[in-house]
Design an enzyme around this catalytic site. Structure first.
Site, mmCIF file in Angstrom:
data_model
loop_
_atom_site.group_PDB
_atom_site.id
_atom_site.type_symbol
_atom_site.label_atom_id
_atom_site.label_comp_id
_atom_site.label_asym_id
_atom_site.label_seq_id
_atom_site.Cartn_x
_atom_site.Cartn_y
_atom_site.Cartn_z
ATOM 1 N N LEU A 38 47.750 47.690 33.268
ATOM 2 C CA LEU A 38 46.923 46.736 33.987
ATOM 3 C C LEU A 38 45.627 47.427 34.384
ATOM 4 C CD1 LEU A 38 49.521 45.071 36.414
ATOM 5 C CD2 LEU A 38 48.673 44.161 34.240
ATOM 6 N N ASP A 39 44.554 46.651 34.461
ATOM 7 C CA ASP A 39 43.285 47.182 34.946
ATOM 8 C C ASP A 39 43.470 47.780 36.334
ATOM 9 O OD1 ASP A 39 42.101 46.148 32.665
ATOM 10 O OD2 ASP A 39 41.376 44.335 33.672
ATOM 11 N N LEU A 40 42.607 48.713 36.678
ATOM 12 C CA LEU A 40 42.611 49.327 38.001
ATOM 13 C C LEU A 40 42.676 48.285 39.112
ATOM 14 C CD1 LEU A 40 41.945 51.836 39.951
ATOM 15 C CD2 LEU A 40 39.570 51.087 39.692
ATOM 16 N N ARG A 84 39.973 37.689 32.549
ATOM 17 C CA ARG A 84 38.730 37.737 33.315
ATOM 18 C C ARG A 84 37.574 37.107 32.532
ATOM 19 N NH1 ARG A 84 39.110 43.941 35.564
ATOM 20 N NH2 ARG A 84 37.177 43.363 36.660
#
Length: 229
Positions: A64-66, A165
């Site tokens: 997962l993204d930060l 996103r």
């Protein structure tokens, strides 16, 4: 990451383990913690390095993204790693996310089918590109509409970088708190990206048993209402 990036990962809880057996772990990653170590000692702390410090052999299966929180799978044995990664590659794993988007969603259900490509000189951003982009599909469902935002469920069919996103931005409904794709107003409306990997279904790599996991987010209640900022 930009040189100005100040990495201050959360430390409580150190590891939020949702499920564990001899083959895999499923963890609830907080927003602000890297899935894997970055370049340099200042980016060494990550979900994977924390698990490896306690479990020895461990390899991450999905990232997962930060800024994104939620369910991450880590394999504890090599055969399990191969099997789990094949499930993701063959799109046999079912994932659902919760997100708060900025604006009014006009339809209860919908699908975004827009190809995505890397932004080249502006990593890690992606953008919609019909000429060079790879196929990307996201289903969305409205859960609750607010005055300036909406709580939605997002189901990615493909797994492109920043897919959810970029797809929401392409609808003119960026995810609240998104410093890459949201407007200044939408970005400032929350202290973090309001995107959470809430549900995950996969097969246990040896028994074949179907496993279902859920993890609560820190920005919605069980009733599906926004927590006050």
């Amino acid at each position: 990451m930009p040189s100005a990036f100040n990495y201050l990962p959360p430390v409580t809880p150190w590891l939020d383990i949702v499920f564990a057996d001899k083959d895999l772990l499923v963890l609830n990653k907080p927003s602000g913690l890297l899935s894997v170590p970055g370049r340099g000692e200042h980016l060494a702390d990550s979900l994977l390095s924390r698990v490896q410090a306690e479990y020895g052999f461990a390899q991450i299966v999905n990232r997962l993204d930060l800024a994104t929180s939620g369910l991450v799978v880590i394999a504890l044995r090599r055969k399990a790693e191969r099997h789990l990664k094949q499930q993701f590659a063959k799109r046999q794993v079912h994932k659902r996310y919760l997100a708060v988007i900025w604006g009014q969603l006009l339809h209860q259900y919908g699908t975004v089918d827009l190809p995505l490509a890397s932004a080249g000189g502006d990593p890690p951003k992606n953008y919609v590109c019909y000429q060079q982009g790879k196929a990307a599909i996201t289903h969305y469902r409205l859960l609750q509409q607010f005055k300036d935002s909406a709580l939605v469920e997002l189901t990615p069919i493909t797994g492109r970088s920043h897919q959810l996103r970029v797809h929401m931005q392409a609808l003119g409904l960026p995810i609240v708190g998104d410093r890459f794709y949201a407007s200044e107003q939408a970005c400032a409306a929350a202290p973090r990206l309001l995107l959470h990997a809430a549900h995950l279904q996969l097969q246990q790599p040896y028994t074949g048993q179907v496993l279902n996991f859920s993890a609560d987010s820190d920005f919605v209640t069980a009733a599906g209402c926004l927590i006050a900022k």
